[in-house]
Design a protein around this motif. Sequence first.
Motif, PDB file in Angstrom:
ATOM      1  N   LEU A   1      34.563  44.986  87.960  1.00 16.86           N
ATOM      2  CA  LEU A   1      34.369  45.711  86.705  1.00 16.86           C
ATOM      3  C   LEU A   1      34.749  47.185  86.859  1.00 16.86           C
ATOM      4  O   LEU A   1      34.020  48.088  86.457  1.00 16.86           O
ATOM      5  CB  LEU A   1      32.930  45.559  86.203  1.00 16.86           C
TER       6      LEU A   1
ATOM      7  N   ASP B   1      34.460  49.670  83.934  1.00 14.65           N
ATOM      8  CA  ASP B   1      33.157  49.824  83.281  1.00 14.65           C
ATOM      9  C   ASP B   1      32.210  50.574  84.215  1.00 14.65           C
ATOM     10  O   ASP B   1      31.566  49.970  85.078  1.00 14.65           O
ATOM     11  CB  ASP B   1      32.592  48.446  82.944  1.00 14.65           C
TER      12      ASP B   1
ATOM     13  N   CYS C   1      38.606  39.504  84.013  1.00 14.55           N
ATOM     14  CA  CYS C   1      37.917  40.368  84.986  1.00 14.55           C
ATOM     15  C   CYS C   1      38.697  41.647  85.302  1.00 14.55           C
ATOM     16  O   CYS C   1      38.165  42.529  85.966  1.00 14.55           O
ATOM     17  CB  CYS C   1      37.662  39.597  86.274  1.00 14.55           C
TER      18      CYS C   1
END
Length: 184
Positions: free
Chosen positions: A25, A28, A144
Amino acid sequence: MTFSWTPHRFSGGALALDVANSVVLRGDPDRRIDRFADPAIMDAFPAGADRHGAEHARFGPLEAVSEDGRAGLIALREAIDRHFRAEVRGHGTPALLADLLEAIAATLRRSGNRPRALDTATARSALLLLAHPEPERLKICPNCHWLFLDRSRNRSRAWCDMAVCGNRAKASRHYHRNREETRP
């Protein structure tokens, strides 16, 4: 929470990309997980790459990075990610390429006579990706956001790993489609 280097975590198709994908991630900041932040997990990566990595035959049994080489491996990983991610998006620059080449050179200088060390093999893998560019094969997984090489014959692979990301995307579409159909 226990963690293990499973086959899915080596779906990049090249050691350099698998190392870049050790950040989960990445885009993020609130949920980002750097697997190499834990030295024990970083030390276990070579064994996982030997078992599951696409280039295990090319580099032979890998060794963990020396303690003083850890920061260099992280710098190399980040340069690999920045350069190849920008290339996929069509925003590659000479500066990003120079940064990657400098990180590779620094790694190779630092690693000395340790050709099987993870950092050395990662630098060599990145050089191979640069030397034999197949830009249409380098992709970013829409689920992803990992980097991966599409080795399918017709270059139509959409996800880094069909069993994980592909199934998640299909399940999500199915859920949303059924939800729309049941709304009054």
